[in-house]
Scaffold this active site. Structure first.
Site, PDB file in Angstrom:
ATOM      1  N   LYS A  77     -10.687  41.499  -0.211  1.00  9.92           N
ATOM      2  CA  LYS A  77     -10.412  41.408  -1.649  1.00  9.92           C
ATOM      3  C   LYS A  77     -10.797  40.019  -2.153  1.00  9.92           C
ATOM      4  CE  LYS A  77      -6.594  41.299  -5.036  1.00  9.92           C
ATOM      5  NZ  LYS A  77      -5.142  41.520  -5.298  1.00  9.92           N
ATOM      6  N   LYS A 132       0.549  38.315 -16.154  1.00 13.87           N
ATOM      7  CA  LYS A 132       1.605  37.795 -15.299  1.00 13.87           C
ATOM      8  C   LYS A 132       2.396  36.724 -16.032  1.00 13.87           C
ATOM      9  CE  LYS A 132      -0.735  38.388 -10.823  1.00 13.87           C
ATOM     10  NZ  LYS A 132       0.276  39.224 -10.177  1.00 13.87           N
ATOM     11  N   ASP A 164      -6.082  34.666  -4.720  1.00 14.27           N
ATOM     12  CA  ASP A 164      -6.206  36.121  -4.630  1.00 14.27           C
ATOM     13  C   ASP A 164      -7.559  36.563  -4.058  1.00 14.27           C
ATOM     14  OD1 ASP A 164      -4.751  38.444  -4.879  1.00 14.27           O
ATOM     15  OD2 ASP A 164      -5.371  38.845  -6.944  1.00 14.27           O
ATOM     16  N   ASP A 174      -2.550  44.827 -13.602  1.00 15.68           N
ATOM     17  CA  ASP A 174      -2.279  43.843 -12.554  1.00 15.68           C
ATOM     18  C   ASP A 174      -2.383  44.451 -11.156  1.00 15.68           C
ATOM     19  OD1 ASP A 174      -1.713  41.384 -11.517  1.00 15.68           O
ATOM     20  OD2 ASP A 174       0.449  41.454 -11.951  1.00 15.68           O
ATOM     21  N   GLU A 201      -4.924  45.417  -9.667  1.00 10.38           N
ATOM     22  CA  GLU A 201      -6.389  45.423  -9.706  1.00 10.38           C
ATOM     23  C   GLU A 201      -7.026  45.414  -8.324  1.00 10.38           C
ATOM     24  OE1 GLU A 201      -4.658  42.769  -9.681  1.00 10.38           O
ATOM     25  OE2 GLU A 201      -5.797  41.496  -8.308  1.00 10.38           O
ATOM     26  N   ARG A 240      -6.434  47.095  -5.605  1.00  8.67           N
ATOM     27  CA  ARG A 240      -6.751  48.435  -5.091  1.00  8.67           C
ATOM     28  C   ARG A 240      -7.929  49.051  -5.839  1.00  8.67           C
ATOM     29  NH1 ARG A 240      -0.744  50.350  -6.418  1.00  8.67           N
ATOM     30  NH2 ARG A 240      -0.452  48.127  -6.021  1.00  8.67           N
TER      31      ARG A 240
HETATM   32  N1  BES Z   1      -2.554  39.640  -6.259  1.00 11.23           N
HETATM   33  C1  BES Z   1      -1.380  40.341  -6.606  1.00 11.23           C
HETATM   34  C2  BES Z   1      -0.383  40.425  -5.453  1.00 11.23           C
HETATM   35  C3  BES Z   1       0.385  39.174  -5.158  1.00 11.23           C
HETATM   36  C4  BES Z   1       1.400  38.757  -5.994  1.00 11.23           C
HETATM   37  C5  BES Z   1       0.133  38.472  -4.017  1.00 11.23           C
HETATM   38  C6  BES Z   1       2.125  37.615  -5.688  1.00 11.23           C
HETATM   39  C7  BES Z   1       0.859  37.340  -3.694  1.00 11.23           C
HETATM   40  C8  BES Z   1       1.855  36.919  -4.531  1.00 11.23           C
HETATM   41  C9  BES Z   1      -1.732  41.773  -6.995  1.00 11.23           C
HETATM   42  O1  BES Z   1      -2.933  41.946  -7.649  1.00 11.23           O
HETATM   43  C10 BES Z   1      -0.668  42.246  -7.918  1.00 11.23           C
HETATM   44  O2  BES Z   1      -0.567  41.720  -8.986  1.00 11.23           O
HETATM   45  N2  BES Z   1       0.121  43.217  -7.477  1.00 11.23           N
HETATM   46  C11 BES Z   1       1.188  43.747  -8.240  1.00 11.23           C
HETATM   47  C12 BES Z   1       1.129  45.244  -8.160  1.00 11.23           C
HETATM   48  C13 BES Z   1       2.078  45.930  -9.086  1.00 11.23           C
HETATM   49  C14 BES Z   1       1.581  45.785 -10.508  1.00 11.23           C
HETATM   50  C15 BES Z   1       2.143  47.384  -8.693  1.00 11.23           C
HETATM   51  C16 BES Z   1       2.493  43.220  -7.657  1.00 11.23           C
HETATM   52  O3  BES Z   1       2.601  43.137  -6.423  1.00 11.23           O
HETATM   53  O4  BES Z   1       3.370  42.865  -8.422  1.00 11.23           O
HETATM   54 ZN    ZN Z   2      -4.362  40.536  -7.254  1.00 15.74          ZN
HETATM   55 MN    MN Z   3      -2.720  41.668  -9.769  1.00 16.75          MN
END
Ligand code: BES
Ligand code: ZN
Ligand code: MN
Length: 496
Positions: A268, A280, A291, A350, A352, A354
C-alpha cells in the site's frame, strides 16, 4: 558500518574496546571471567563493590584493565541469565552499539555473540547483532540543516564466534544481516520523508533507482490513463481528489528460472492519507505520511533480495496515490467498478487502502503467482488489537500463513493471525453495489481483510496489516522498517 567475525580469547584482543556481558546479580559471563583472571580479579572486585549489578541495559566502561591488550573493556548488563531471550538479546546489542558510538570507541570486539540464547545458534546471534546495531545507530537527519555529528563514531564491530569452524557461517550471517539492514534502512528513509517530498511520483522514481542499481530488477510505472483503460475504478476513485497523479509500480526480480512462478509482494502506497471527504481529525494527522510504509517495505525487500542474489522470482506491485479531498474527490455513497468487475459502494473515503489494493490484487492474476502477500497500514483497529508489537496476519491459505508466522518468529519481526471466517463477510453487504468498502466498528481489521479476500480468490494469499508495527509514535517517532525482516526471512526460507 563494518562487521567481521573472529575467534580468539578476549584477554588477547588488541583493539579499542572489548565488550563482555555481566549477568544479574553481579555474575561475570565466561569471557568476562577470562579477563578477570588475567587482570587478577579486577572485574570481580568492581562487581563485588556494586559498580555494576548486571541489570539489562546497564553499561560500565573501563580503561586500561590490567593484563589486557585493549584500550577499554565495556561491561554490559545482560539481566538474569535464565530470562535471556530474543528481545533481551536485541536490547543488549542496541545498548552496546549506542554506548560504543557515544564513548569514542571507533572499533570493538564483542563477545556478546557467545551468550546462550534459547533456541538460537551462532548464525542467528551474529545476524541479529548486525541488524540490531544498525537499527540502534540509524538517524534520519537528511532534512536537518545542522546535523549532530559524533566526534569519534563507531566504524567496525568484530563479532566473536566460538571456534574457527564457525567463521564461514558467521560470515554468511553478516552478509545476510547487512543486506537486511540495508533494506530496512531504505524502507525507513522513504517512510520518514514527508509527503510533500515523497509523492507517488517520487516512489516511482525510487523504484527506477533500484532498477539502475540492480541489473536483476526491472521496473514499469503505469500512469492514470492506462489504469483508466484497464478499468481500475477503485484505485482511481482514491486518487481523483488529489493533484498528484497516481502510479502503479511493478517490479520484477528474476533470480530463478523464468518459468518458476513468482512470489508477489503488494504494498500500500498512500503517500498521505487525509481521509478524503471522510476527513480525519487534525490530531496526529502528520503520521499519515507513513501510510506508504507497505510500499516502502516492498522496495526495501526487493533491494535486499537483489543484494543477496536470491534464487527465486519476485514481483512487486505498488499502487501509490494520495488520499485528498477536493472538488473532484470521491464522495461517500459513490459507487465504482473495480478492475475485477465487482462494484463497490464507497461509504467511507477513509477506507481507501483496500480500494487501491483490490485493483492491485486483481492485477496480480496476470503474473500467475505462486503466492501473493500484501503489506498495508490498513486499519487503526489493528493498532488497538495488537499494538506496536505484532503485525496482523490474515490469509486464505494456512500453509502460507504458517510460513509467514514462522518467518516472523525467526527474524524477531513477529505477526499474529486473526480469523478470516465467512461469518464476517455479511458486514460488507451493500444495498446498492456488490460490496461496501466498510463493515462497521466491530472487527474492523478482519472486515478489511474480508474485503481484500474477495479480490484474492484465484491464488494463495496473505495480508499483513502493519498499521501498528510500521512506525513508532511519541518521542521515538519514526519508521521501523518492518516487516522487511519478516519478508526477507520468508524469502530465505523459500530458497532452502
Ligand atoms: N491508513 C489508515 C489506517 C491507520 C490509521 C493506520 C491509524 C495507522 C494508524 C486507513 O486508511 C484508514 O483510515 N482506515 C480506517 C478504516 C475505517 C474508515 C473503516 C480506520 O482504521 O479508521
Ligand atoms: Zn490509509
Ligand atoms: Mn484512510
Amino acid at each position: 558500518m563494518e562487521f567481521t567475525v573472529k575467534s580468539g580469547d578476549p584477554e588477547k584482543q588488541r583493539t579499542a574496546c572489548v565488550v563482555v556481558g555481566v549477568f544479574e546479580p553481579r555474575r561475570l559471563s565466561q569471557p568476562a571471567k577470562a579477563i578477570d583472571v588475567v587482570s587478577k580479579g579486577y572485574l570481580s572486585n568492581l562487581v563485588r563493590r556494586g559498580e555494576i549489578e548486571g541489570k539489562l541495559g546497564q553499561a560500565l566502561l573501563l580503561h586500561n584493565v590490567p593484563g589486557t591488550r585493549a584500550g577499554r573493556v565495556l561491561l554490559v548488563g545482560c539481566g538474569r541469565e535464565r530470562d535471556l531471550g530474543d528481545n533481551q538479546f536485541r536490547q543488549i546489542i542496541s545498548k552496546t552499539a549506542t554506548q560504543l558510538n557515544e564513548t569514542g570507541s571507533m572499533e570493538a570486539v564483542s563477545y556478546l555473540t557467545e551468550l546462550d540464547i534459547k533456541g538460537h545458534d551462532i548464525y542467528w546471534k551474529v545476524r541479529q547483532s548486525v541488524e540490531a546495531s544498525r537499527n540502534a545507530l540509524y538517524r534520519f537527519d537528511t532534512l536537518k540543516s545542522k546535523k549532530d555529528t559524533t566526534r569519534r563514531p563507531l566504524r567496525k564491530i568484530m563479532l566473536s564466534v566460538p571456534t574457527r569452524r564457525d567463521l564461514p557461517i558467521g560470515e554468511k550471517a553478516i552478509t545476510e544481516g547487512q543486506a537486511i539492514a540495508n533494506g530496512v534502512k531504505l524502507t525507513k528513509d522513504l517512510a520518514n520523508l514527508p509527503s510533500n517530498i515523497c509523492t507517488p511520483t517520487y516512489l516511482a522514481d525510487q523504484a527506477i533507482e533500484l532498477q539502475k542499481t540492480h541489473e536483476s530488477i526491472k521496473v514499469k510505472v503505469m500512469e492514470e490513463a492506462e489504469m483508466e483503460q484497464l478499468g481500475m475504478g477503485a484505485l482511481l476513485a482514491v486518487s481523483r481528489g488529489s493533484r498528484e497523479p497516481a502510479k502503479l509500480i511493478t517490479l520484477e526480480y528474476m533470480g530463478a528460472n523464468k518459468d518458476a512462478k513468482p512470489i508477489i509482494l503488494v504494498g500500500k502506497g498512500v503517500t498521505f492519507d487525509s481521509g478524503g471527504i471522510s476527513i480525519k481529525p487534525a490530531a496526529n494527522m502528520d503520521e499519515m505520511k507513513f501510510d506508504m510504509c507497505g510500499a516502502a517495505s516492498v522496495l526495501g525487500t526487493f533491494a535486499t533480495a537483489a543484494e543477496l542474489h536470491l534464487p527465486i522470482n519476485i514481483v512487486g506491485v505498488i499502487p501509490t496515490t494520495e488520499n485528498m479531498p477536493n472538488g473532484n474527490a470521491t464522495k461517500p455513497g459513490d459507487i465504482v467498478t473495480s478492475l475485477s468487475g465487482q462494484t463497490i459502494e464507497i461509504l467511507n473515503t477513509d477506507a481507501e487502502g483496500r480500494l487501491i489494493l483490490c485493483d492491485a490484487l486483481t492485477y496480480c492474476e496476470r503474473f500467475d503467482p505462486d503466492v501473493v502477500i500484501d503489506v498495508a497500514t490498513l486499519t487503526g483497529a489493528c493498532v488497538i488489537a495488537l499494538g506496536k508489537h505484532a503485525t496482523g496476519l490474515l490469509s486464505n491459505h494456512n500453509p502460507l500463513a504458517n510460513d509467514l508466522l514462522n518467518a516472523g518468529r525467526e527474524s524477531g519481526d513477529r505477526a499474529w493471525q486473526l480469523p478470516l471466517w465467512e461469518d464476517y463477510h455479511q458486514q460488507l453487504d451493500s444495498p446498492f453495489a456488490d460490496i461496501a468498502n466498510v463493515g462497521g466498528r466491530e472487527a474492523a481489521t478482519i472486515t478489511a481483510a474480508c474485503f481484500l479476500s474477495r479480490f484474492a480468490k484465484k491464488f494463495h494469499w496473505s495480508h499483513l496489516d502493519i498499521a501498528g508495527t510500521a512506525w513508532l509514535t511519541g518521542k521515538e517517532k519514526g519508521a521501523t522498517g518492518r516487516p522487511v525482516p519478516l519478508l526477507v526471512q520468508y524469502l530465505l526460507d523459500r530458497c532452502n
